[in-house]
Scaffold this motif. Structure first.
Motif, PDB file in Angstrom:
ATOM      1  N   ALA A 272       0.653  -1.219  -0.444  1.00 54.02           N
ATOM      2  CA  ALA A 272       0.185   0.177   0.150  1.00 54.02           C
ATOM      3  C   ALA A 272       1.122   0.978   0.084  1.00 54.02           C
ATOM      4  O   ALA A 272       2.134   1.166  -0.390  1.00 54.02           O
ATOM      5  CB  ALA A 272      -0.974   0.526   1.103  1.00 54.02           C
ATOM      6  N   VAL A 273       0.115   2.122   0.145  1.00 55.00           N
ATOM      7  CA  VAL A 273       0.874   3.683   0.311  1.00 55.00           C
ATOM      8  C   VAL A 273       1.181   3.767   1.649  1.00 55.00           C
ATOM      9  O   VAL A 273       0.723   3.338   2.230  1.00 55.00           O
ATOM     10  CB  VAL A 273       0.594   4.668  -0.220  1.00 55.00           C
ATOM     11  CG1 VAL A 273       1.017   6.230  -0.808  1.00 55.00           C
ATOM     12  CG2 VAL A 273      -0.052   4.373  -2.111  1.00 55.00           C
ATOM     13  N   PRO A 274       2.834   4.124   1.504  1.00 53.99           N
ATOM     14  CA  PRO A 274       3.008   4.371   3.008  1.00 53.99           C
ATOM     15  C   PRO A 274       2.730   5.625   3.324  1.00 53.99           C
ATOM     16  O   PRO A 274       2.229   6.460   3.016  1.00 53.99           O
ATOM     17  CB  PRO A 274       5.192   4.687   2.599  1.00 53.99           C
ATOM     18  CG  PRO A 274       5.159   4.161   1.172  1.00 53.99           C
ATOM     19  CD  PRO A 274       4.279   4.122   0.367  1.00 53.99           C
ATOM     20  N   THR A 275       2.634   5.481   4.872  1.00 56.88           N
ATOM     21  CA  THR A 275       2.119   6.423   5.926  1.00 56.88           C
ATOM     22  C   THR A 275       3.192   7.703   6.771  1.00 56.88           C
ATOM     23  O   THR A 275       4.405   7.018   6.332  1.00 56.88           O
ATOM     24  CB  THR A 275       1.091   5.756   6.827  1.00 56.88           C
ATOM     25  OG1 THR A 275      -0.039   5.422   6.292  1.00 56.88           O
ATOM     26  CG2 THR A 275       0.877   6.924   7.617  1.00 56.88           C
ATOM     27  N   HIS A 276       3.363   8.799   6.622  1.00 58.55           N
ATOM     28  CA  HIS A 276       4.173   9.378   6.877  1.00 58.55           C
ATOM     29  C   HIS A 276       3.414  10.728   8.082  1.00 58.55           C
ATOM     30  O   HIS A 276       2.688  10.803   8.525  1.00 58.55           O
ATOM     31  CB  HIS A 276       4.536  10.515   6.342  1.00 58.55           C
ATOM     32  CG  HIS A 276       4.998  12.134   6.457  1.00 58.55           C
ATOM     33  ND1 HIS A 276       4.570  13.479   6.408  1.00 58.55           N
ATOM     34  CD2 HIS A 276       5.898  11.802   7.928  1.00 58.55           C
ATOM     35  CE1 HIS A 276       5.860  14.006   7.412  1.00 58.55           C
ATOM     36  NE2 HIS A 276       6.629  12.970   8.202  1.00 58.55           N
ATOM     37  N   ALA A 277       4.531   9.828   9.150  1.00 61.92           N
ATOM     38  CA  ALA A 277       4.213  10.510  10.905  1.00 61.92           C
ATOM     39  C   ALA A 277       4.763  12.018  11.111  1.00 61.92           C
ATOM     40  O   ALA A 277       5.411  12.473  10.309  1.00 61.92           O
ATOM     41  CB  ALA A 277       4.668   9.497  11.680  1.00 61.92           C
ATOM     42  N   ALA A 278       2.984  12.367  11.342  1.00 59.24           N
ATOM     43  CA  ALA A 278       3.458  13.492  10.255  1.00 59.24           C
ATOM     44  C   ALA A 278       4.158  14.948  11.648  1.00 59.24           C
ATOM     45  O   ALA A 278       5.114  16.101  10.985  1.00 59.24           O
ATOM     46  CB  ALA A 278       1.671  14.649  10.574  1.00 59.24           C
ATOM     47  N   ASP A 279       4.244  14.095  12.452  1.00 63.79           N
ATOM     48  CA  ASP A 279       5.631  14.817  13.664  1.00 63.79           C
ATOM     49  C   ASP A 279       7.060  13.914  14.092  1.00 63.79           C
ATOM     50  O   ASP A 279       7.191  14.510  14.084  1.00 63.79           O
ATOM     51  CB  ASP A 279       5.042  14.752  15.196  1.00 63.79           C
ATOM     52  CG  ASP A 279       4.956  13.539  15.467  1.00 63.79           C
ATOM     53  OD1 ASP A 279       4.871  12.733  15.124  1.00 63.79           O
ATOM     54  OD2 ASP A 279       4.818  13.030  16.871  1.00 63.79           O
ATOM     55  N   SER A 280       7.061  13.661  12.793  1.00 68.06           N
ATOM     56  CA  SER A 280       8.730  13.364  12.241  1.00 68.06           C
ATOM     57  C   SER A 280       8.396  12.842  11.173  1.00 68.06           C
ATOM     58  O   SER A 280       8.155  13.030   9.829  1.00 68.06           O
ATOM     59  CB  SER A 280       8.277  11.780  12.986  1.00 68.06           C
ATOM     60  OG  SER A 280       8.205  10.901  12.486  1.00 68.06           O
ATOM     61  N   ASN A 281       9.867  13.052  10.474  1.00 65.09           N
ATOM     62  CA  ASN A 281      10.853  12.615   9.355  1.00 65.09           C
ATOM     63  C   ASN A 281      11.048  10.978   8.964  1.00 65.09           C
ATOM     64  O   ASN A 281      11.801  10.602   8.376  1.00 65.09           O
ATOM     65  CB  ASN A 281      11.748  13.287   9.274  1.00 65.09           C
ATOM     66  CG  ASN A 281      11.776  15.320   9.118  1.00 65.09           C
ATOM     67  OD1 ASN A 281      10.709  15.074   8.994  1.00 65.09           O
ATOM     68  ND2 ASN A 281      12.948  15.384   9.940  1.00 65.09           N
ATOM     69  N   LYS A 282       9.839  10.247   9.858  1.00 63.20           N
ATOM     70  CA  LYS A 282       9.715   8.944   8.968  1.00 63.20           C
ATOM     71  C   LYS A 282       8.501   8.608   8.709  1.00 63.20           C
ATOM     72  O   LYS A 282       7.692   9.182   8.749  1.00 63.20           O
ATOM     73  CB  LYS A 282      10.088   8.007  10.870  1.00 63.20           C
ATOM     74  CG  LYS A 282      11.323   8.373  11.712  1.00 63.20           C
ATOM     75  CD  LYS A 282      10.988   7.876  12.735  1.00 63.20           C
ATOM     76  CE  LYS A 282      12.565   8.294  13.082  1.00 63.20           C
ATOM     77  NZ  LYS A 282      12.676   7.836  14.446  1.00 63.20           N
ATOM     78  N   VAL A 283       8.477   7.393   7.562  1.00 64.33           N
ATOM     79  CA  VAL A 283       7.511   6.933   6.769  1.00 64.33           C
ATOM     80  C   VAL A 283       7.215   5.255   7.802  1.00 64.33           C
ATOM     81  O   VAL A 283       8.932   5.040   7.308  1.00 64.33           O
ATOM     82  CB  VAL A 283       7.444   6.556   5.123  1.00 64.33           C
ATOM     83  CG1 VAL A 283       6.945   8.484   5.044  1.00 64.33           C
ATOM     84  CG2 VAL A 283       9.355   6.299   4.540  1.00 64.33           C
ATOM     85  N   ALA A 284       6.585   4.766   7.239  1.00 64.79           N
ATOM     86  CA  ALA A 284       5.801   3.372   7.136  1.00 64.79           C
ATOM     87  C   ALA A 284       5.594   2.438   6.877  1.00 64.79           C
ATOM     88  O   ALA A 284       3.987   2.948   5.745  1.00 64.79           O
ATOM     89  CB  ALA A 284       5.484   2.557   9.068  1.00 64.79           C
ATOM     90  N   TRP A 285       5.497   1.063   5.668  1.00 59.86           N
ATOM     91  CA  TRP A 285       4.894   0.631   4.435  1.00 59.86           C
ATOM     92  C   TRP A 285       5.310  -0.951   5.198  1.00 59.86           C
ATOM     93  O   TRP A 285       5.738  -1.423   5.525  1.00 59.86           O
ATOM     94  CB  TRP A 285       4.999   0.899   3.316  1.00 59.86           C
ATOM     95  CG  TRP A 285       6.257   0.159   2.897  1.00 59.86           C
ATOM     96  CD1 TRP A 285       6.428  -0.356   2.756  1.00 59.86           C
ATOM     97  CD2 TRP A 285       7.562   1.596   3.596  1.00 59.86           C
ATOM     98  NE1 TRP A 285       8.563  -1.033   2.385  1.00 59.86           N
ATOM     99  CE2 TRP A 285       8.418   0.268   2.799  1.00 59.86           C
ATOM    100  CE3 TRP A 285       8.635   2.092   3.810  1.00 59.86           C
ATOM    101  CZ2 TRP A 285      10.149   0.750   2.753  1.00 59.86           C
ATOM    102  CZ3 TRP A 285       9.414   2.692   4.089  1.00 59.86           C
ATOM    103  CH2 TRP A 285      10.738   1.461   3.474  1.00 59.86           C
ATOM    104  N   GLY A 286       3.783  -1.460   4.803  1.00 54.53           N
ATOM    105  CA  GLY A 286       4.120  -2.845   4.738  1.00 54.53           C
ATOM    106  C   GLY A 286       3.912  -3.483   3.455  1.00 54.53           C
ATOM    107  O   GLY A 286       4.054  -3.142   2.441  1.00 54.53           O
ATOM    108  N   THR A 287       5.027  -4.900   3.110  1.00 60.50           N
ATOM    109  CA  THR A 287       5.665  -5.226   2.034  1.00 60.50           C
ATOM    110  C   THR A 287       5.002  -7.048   2.101  1.00 60.50           C
ATOM    111  O   THR A 287       4.202  -6.867   3.089  1.00 60.50           O
ATOM    112  CB  THR A 287       6.921  -5.930   1.982  1.00 60.50           C
ATOM    113  OG1 THR A 287       7.559  -7.085   3.057  1.00 60.50           O
ATOM    114  CG2 THR A 287       7.663  -4.566   2.450  1.00 60.50           C
TER     115      THR A 287
END
Length: 529
Positions: A272-287
């Protein structure tokens, strides 16, 4: 003469049939939006209803995103009731925060909006808004009403819609007004999705990434993609992150387009499209191979850690403050993680029901819709159920307003559920929303019908939007520090510096020890008999 009569009769039947079909289509479209009767039943009111710039209705929408712009704000000068309560004694910092605090329960007598574009007819600036406010306070004083003036800033909330013909529109989420409209790219190459941040809007068009100005829609330029894009694009800290084929995550520079693209090969393609944590510079996604990755987008992007999940995570993770992400897997396992340097699993719980959709984070609760049509609500702190039981018959979530969760049922009707205990507050079979615009950011509800008409609803009296924000629990680090202090070993000073010595500093090899080879009685074993 007879043929003319038959022709007129045939034409009449055709017109009647067309009117009937048009009326049926209109009725069907009305069932997808809410009328005055339905809004009153739900305890809501309609704010606006606008036709989107889509060529063939809802089916033309490729991507639609709602964005809260923290760096851009609407400024209001409000005249409110003066409170007779005395101010509490506090420190200087506390006094400043108390002064800037907004009392939501205060009676608002007048509100003047400061316009950002003074070229528009009737636009007013900050000074003019304050002057009008002072005049209003004088009028209220003559009537014996004590009032005061305050300045209020509300973040700009906007909708960005991408159509399959390359039309990109920016619309104000509160008024429905069109901010700008732009057509980009080539329709023959196809469009992959939108990326939006505080400065740029990017569009994936075939093997190109088109960059636009978020304020006016002006095209800045086009970047050729190094790899074939797989799904969508997400912005984070000046980078456009594009999942690509070959199990690659590719980052392209937005602020500095001369930067070489950064490509990372991971275990499996992005589900799916990665998710950006609004209060940080990190993104997460599943594979597709059962991992969840977290990447830090600072300096040179790099993967911080990956989590081997029990089953594939098909939906995009839900983000919350404090670098937290929540998601569920196809095997029915739900997770809460914190994107620290090594990665911290806050909790993991089995549910027994597969989860394919993205969860929704609301008021320190996480809502998970399962494939069996059940909606569960767990605490964001420990993952345990908040409701006594799951709500059955839920297909997809729309949003939450004032402690009420709005969802679409398996039969297509609208459901209203209490966020506190999961009690079903209402079921409306006559309202069957087709296109769902999931709102995770404000206290508004948005619907879109098949013709591409968008509707905004709110709670009566809620003139200004309330941006939904969460505060990460602060006790976690404190408890960790306390535990570290309690488990720290005490420093002790040895009584004897000699590691081999006995008590009193004696020689470890000294002492009155008998010769182990000497004969009994002390005689010489090699002497004469």
């Amino acid at each position: 003469m007879h043929r003319s009569s038959q022709f007129r009769l045939s034409l009449s039947f055709t017109l009647v049939a067309a009117c009937a079909l048009g009326g049926a289509a209109s009725a069907l479209a009305d069932h997808e939006l809410l009328g005055p009767v339905e809004t009153r039943q739900l305890g809501l009111e309609e704010v606006w209803r606008r036709s989107l710039s889509v060529p063939a209705g809802r089916q033309s929408i490729v991507d639609q995103q709602m964005v809260v712009h923290e760096t851009q704000s609407h400024v209001f000068v409000e005249i409110v009731q003066k409170s007779g309560k005395s101010k509490p004694v506090a420190a200087a910092a506390d006094a400043e925060s108390t002064e800037n605090a907004i009392d939501e329960n205060a009676i608002v007598y007048a509100r003047f909006q400061v316009d950002t574009d003074l070229t528009n007819r009737g636009a007013i600036d900050q000074a003019e808004a304050e002057r009008l406010g002072r005049n209003e306070m004088l009028r209220l004083k003559r009537r014996g009403i004590e009032a005061k003036s305050r300045t209020r800033k509300v973040p700009m909330i906007r909708f960005y819609t991408l159509s399959d013909d390359g039309t990109v529109e920016c619309r104000d989420a509160e008024s429905g007004d069109l901010i700008w409209l732009q057509r980009v790219g080539s329709e023959r190459r196809g469009y992959g999705g939108l990326g939006v941040d505080e400065e740029f809007v990017s569009v994936v068009n075939g093997g190109e990434l088109i960059k636009l100005d978020v304020k006016n829609g002006q095209v800045f330029g086009t970047t050729a993609l190094e790899y074939v894009p797989l799904r969508g694009v997400v912005h984070c800290n000046g980078f456009a992150l594009v999942p690509s084929i070959g199990d690659r995550i590719v980052c392209y520079g937005l602020v500095d387009p001369t930067l070489d693209p950064f490509a990372e090969i991971v275990a499996g393609s992005s589900s799916a499209v990665p998710t950006h944590a609004a209060d940080s510079n990190k993104v997460a996604w599943g594979t597709s191979r059962g991992f969840v990755y977290v990447m830090k987008m600072e300096g040179e992007p790099n993967v911080q850690f990956r989590l081997n999940t029990d089953g594939i995570v098909s939906g995009s993770p839900a983000a919350a403050s404090g670098e937290r992400f929540f998601f569920g897997s196809e095997s029915g396992q739900i997770y809460g993680i914190k994107a620290t340097r090594e990665g911290e699993v806050l909790w993991s719980r089995p549910t027994g029901e597969p989860i394919y959709s993205s969860p929704i984070f609301y008021n320190e609760k996480v809502l998970y819709p399962t494939i069996y049509g059940n909606l569960m609500c767990v605490s964001a702190s420990d993952g345990y159920s908040v409701w006594p039981q799951m709500v059955p018959g839920v297909q997809e979530l729309l949003g939450a307003i004032d402690g009420k969760i709005y969802a679409r049922s398996l039969s297509g009707s609208l459901l209203v559920v209490s966020a506190e205990d999961g009690k079903l507050l209402g079921r409306f079979p006559g309202i069957q929303p087709e296109a769902l615009v999931v709102n995770r950011y404000s206290d508004r509800l948005y619907l879109v019908n098949n013709r591409g008409t968008m509707q905004c609803l709110r709670r009566p009296g809620s003139v200004l939007p309330t941006v939904i924000k969460s505060t990460a629990p602060a006790e976690t680090e404190e408890e960790a520090e306390v535990q570290l202090e309690t488990t720290k070993p005490k420093e002790t000073t040895p009584e004897n510096a000699d590691p081999f010595g006995g008590g009193g500093g004696a020689d470890p090899f000294g002492g009155a020890m008998e010769d182990p080879f000497a004969p009994a009685g002390g005689q010489d074993p090699f002497g004469d008999f």
